[in-house]
Design a protein around this motif. Structure first.
Motif, mmCIF file in Angstrom:
data_model
loop_
_atom_site.group_PDB
_atom_site.id
_atom_site.type_symbol
_atom_site.label_atom_id
_atom_site.label_comp_id
_atom_site.label_asym_id
_atom_site.label_seq_id
_atom_site.Cartn_x
_atom_site.Cartn_y
_atom_site.Cartn_z
ATOM 1 N N ASP A 21 -1.413 2.536 -9.924
ATOM 2 C CA ASP A 21 -0.650 1.787 -8.922
ATOM 3 C C ASP A 21 -0.933 0.289 -8.986
ATOM 4 N N PHE A 22 -1.909 -0.089 -9.806
ATOM 5 C CA PHE A 22 -2.283 -1.502 -9.914
ATOM 6 C C PHE A 22 -2.190 -1.999 -11.351
ATOM 7 N N GLY A 23 -1.280 -1.381 -12.114
ATOM 8 C CA GLY A 23 -0.981 -1.857 -13.451
ATOM 9 C C GLY A 23 -1.850 -1.302 -14.552
ATOM 10 N N VAL A 24 -2.785 -0.403 -14.232
ATOM 11 C CA VAL A 24 -3.656 0.191 -15.242
ATOM 12 C C VAL A 24 -2.943 1.384 -15.877
ATOM 13 N N SER A 25 -2.988 1.493 -17.202
ATOM 14 C CA SER A 25 -2.257 2.552 -17.912
ATOM 15 C C SER A 25 -3.055 3.857 -17.912
ATOM 16 N N GLN A 26 -3.449 4.291 -16.723
ATOM 17 C CA GLN A 26 -4.323 5.455 -16.616
ATOM 18 C C GLN A 26 -4.239 6.049 -15.208
ATOM 19 N N LEU A 27 -4.243 7.372 -15.131
ATOM 20 C CA LEU A 27 -4.381 8.047 -13.848
ATOM 21 C C LEU A 27 -5.868 8.122 -13.524
ATOM 22 N N ARG A 28 -6.320 7.255 -12.650
ATOM 23 C CA ARG A 28 -7.747 7.194 -12.330
ATOM 24 C C ARG A 28 -7.915 6.955 -10.834
ATOM 25 N N PRO A 79 -17.501 -6.867 9.703
ATOM 26 C CA PRO A 79 -17.898 -6.892 11.114
ATOM 27 C C PRO A 79 -16.783 -6.302 11.975
ATOM 28 N N LYS A 80 -17.170 -5.444 12.904
ATOM 29 C CA LYS A 80 -16.172 -4.642 13.616
ATOM 30 C C LYS A 80 -15.116 -5.494 14.327
ATOM 31 N N GLN A 81 -15.482 -6.701 14.760
ATOM 32 C CA GLN A 81 -14.504 -7.543 15.449
ATOM 33 C C GLN A 81 -13.466 -8.135 14.496
ATOM 34 N N TYR A 82 -13.804 -8.114 13.171
ATOM 35 C CA TYR A 82 -12.891 -8.707 12.192
ATOM 36 C C TYR A 82 -12.192 -7.672 11.314
ATOM 37 N N PHE A 83 -12.629 -6.423 11.394
ATOM 38 C CA PHE A 83 -12.056 -5.421 10.493
ATOM 39 C C PHE A 83 -10.539 -5.277 10.648
ATOM 40 N N PRO A 84 -9.974 -5.410 11.850
ATOM 41 C CA PRO A 84 -8.505 -5.296 11.973
ATOM 42 C C PRO A 84 -7.720 -6.284 11.113
ATOM 43 N N LEU A 85 -8.385 -7.343 10.644
ATOM 44 C CA LEU A 85 -7.693 -8.304 9.781
ATOM 45 C C LEU A 85 -7.527 -7.796 8.352
ATOM 46 N N PHE A 86 -8.276 -6.757 8.002
ATOM 47 C CA PHE A 86 -8.244 -6.263 6.619
ATOM 48 C C PHE A 86 -7.069 -5.316 6.401
ATOM 49 N N GLU A 87 -6.405 -5.481 5.273
ATOM 50 C CA GLU A 87 -5.329 -4.573 4.850
ATOM 51 C C GLU A 87 -5.580 -4.152 3.412
ATOM 52 N N TRP A 88 -5.384 -2.884 3.138
ATOM 53 C CA TRP A 88 -5.537 -2.405 1.763
ATOM 54 C C TRP A 88 -4.455 -3.024 0.883
ATOM 55 N N PRO A 89 -4.743 -3.288 -0.383
ATOM 56 C CA PRO A 89 -3.749 -3.938 -1.255
ATOM 57 C C PRO A 89 -2.513 -3.079 -1.469
ATOM 58 N N GLU A 90 -1.388 -3.734 -1.586
ATOM 59 C CA GLU A 90 -0.133 -3.035 -1.856
ATOM 60 C C GLU A 90 -0.069 -2.619 -3.322
ATOM 61 N N HIS A 91 0.648 -1.533 -3.581
ATOM 62 C CA HIS A 91 0.837 -1.068 -4.948
ATOM 63 C C HIS A 91 1.719 -2.044 -5.715
ATOM 64 N N SER A 92 1.490 -2.101 -7.008
ATOM 65 C CA SER A 92 2.356 -2.912 -7.859
ATOM 66 C C SER A 92 3.771 -2.357 -7.836
ATOM 67 N N LYS A 93 4.742 -3.245 -7.840
ATOM 68 C CA LYS A 93 6.140 -2.810 -7.835
ATOM 69 C C LYS A 93 6.613 -2.414 -9.240
ATOM 70 N N GLU A 94 5.814 -2.772 -10.237
ATOM 71 C CA GLU A 94 6.183 -2.463 -11.610
ATOM 72 C C GLU A 94 5.495 -1.188 -12.083
ATOM 73 N N LYS A 95 6.220 -0.389 -12.835
ATOM 74 C CA LYS A 95 5.660 0.829 -13.404
ATOM 75 C C LYS A 95 4.626 0.460 -14.466
ATOM 76 N N PRO A 96 3.471 1.127 -14.479
ATOM 77 C CA PRO A 96 2.465 0.784 -15.497
ATOM 78 C C PRO A 96 2.976 1.104 -16.895
ATOM 79 N N LYS A 97 2.487 0.364 -17.864
ATOM 80 C CA LYS A 97 2.862 0.624 -19.245
ATOM 81 C C LYS A 97 2.331 1.980 -19.702
#
Length: 346
Positions: free
Chosen positions: A155-162, A171-189
């Motif tokens: 999902d991040f451009g690596v040519s491997q199912l891993r 810190p718990k007061q700041y964790f809501p600011l974190f977002e997991w990275p979005e998947h690449s819109k391009e199909k991996p090679k």
């Protein structure tokens, strides 16, 4: 983003975090060949990484961690996988190789602003729910909110199912600011697209035809156990997948074992496929490293077996970079003073 990188291996995660803007203050690794890999590449490519400590993590935590207290933004690493791997006995916390306790002790002493730890997806199975709950509670007692996610390398451009299990804590007061990275819109090679230039580098005329047949991403590359076995492309099921892409999965080739003009290849002159793995090209160390997401300039120390083990056990750099950028984004938003966090969490 000043980091301590633990269980650094050959530097897969370290490379990714470096690309995300990390400044590695110290890297801790117990395998001497991997340490040499880190030191050589740091020197050759002038990465300006800090000291490579080649030794036991628990000893580092006990004797040296205190000197980094309040100076580190991120503690990151890939603690050993065997305690949670489906290929092993899955003893979890009862396995002597479990280094999560050492990692959390390091966090307790150093008080970084963020934590990033990765492992095999087996850790996310129901049988380890209590163990994950214990880790989360321990981090919460130290002032950190945390969350697990399963990230797929392809999902991040690596040519491997891993798939990998990744833990991020802030810190718990700041964790809501974190977002997991979005998947690449391009199909991996595909494997063929990724490796074509290497396969044809010695004049193999059938390389392009082979690439058209190797039209899928790779199965999970495994480094193998330190206790037994040489470098190959994994268990029987994985070998079958490699053979379906016309790759000889029975061993790994040295970097000079690239098909040349004399190599017959999988396609005969009439276009039919020749059976038998002897007609399929081997993957070289460089090819496997590229499939793992390493840059081509990265060199691996040790014998072929030692080098392949480093490659196969690595966290793909592009995945580490994607998560690292999200962590750095949070740090830049809150502009946390690490000394303040040390005092506030005590």
């Amino acid at each position: 983003m000043r980091t301590i990188e633990i269980c650094a291996g050959a530097g897969g995660q370290a490379i990714g975090l470096h690309m995300a803007g990390a400044e590695h203050v110290v890297l801790v690794e117990n395998d001497r060949h991997a340490c040499e890999t880190l030191e050589n590449n740091n020197r050759t490519h002038k990465l300006n990484w800090g000291e490579v400590i080649c030794g036991d993590l628990e000893e580092f935590v006990e004797k040296q961690a205190e000197s980094y207290r309040g100076q580190i933004d991120l503690v990151a690493g890939g603690v050993p996988c065997p305690p949670f791997s489906k290929a092993g006995k899955q003893l979890g916390g009862d396995d002597e190789r479990d280094l999560f306790p050492a990692a959390l002790k390091l966090v307790e002493i150093v008080r970084p602003t963020a934590v990033m730890l990765e492992n095999v997806p087996g850790l996310l199975e129901p049988k380890f729910a209590a163990y994950r709950k214990e880790l989360k509670a321990r981090l919460l007692s130290l002032g950190y909110e945390s969350e697990w996610a399963e990230l797929q390398a392809s999902d991040f451009g690596v040519s491997q199912l891993r798939p990998r299990a990744v833990l991020v804590a802030l810190p718990k007061q700041y964790f809501p600011l974190f977002e997991w990275p979005e998947h690449s819109k391009e199909k991996p090679k595909s494997v063929g697209e990724t490796l074509l230039d290497l396969m044809e580098s010695k004049g193999w005329e059938g390389a392009a035809n082979w690439a058209s047949l190797a039209n899928d991403v790779a199965p999970t590359i495994v480094g193998g156990s330190k206790k037994h076995g040489g470098p190959d492309l994994g268990p029987t099921r994985a070998k079958r997948k490699w053979h379906s892409m016309h790759v000889n999965g029975h061993r790994i080739g040295k970097n000079d074992e690239v098909p040349d003009k004399s190599f017959r290849g999988v396609l005969s002159k009439d276009g039919t496929i020749r059976e038998g793995h002897e007609n399929m090209p081997l993957l070289t160390l460089r090819m496997v490293a590229r499939l793992q997401g390493f840059p081509d300039y990265w060199e691996f120390a040790g014998s072929k077996t030692h080098a392949y083990r480093q490659i196969g056990n690595a966290f793909p750099p592009p995945v580490a970079e994607a998560v690292g950028r999200q962590i750095k984004s949070v740090l830049s938003k809150i502009n946390v003073d690490t000394d303040y966090f040390v005092e506030a969490a005590e």
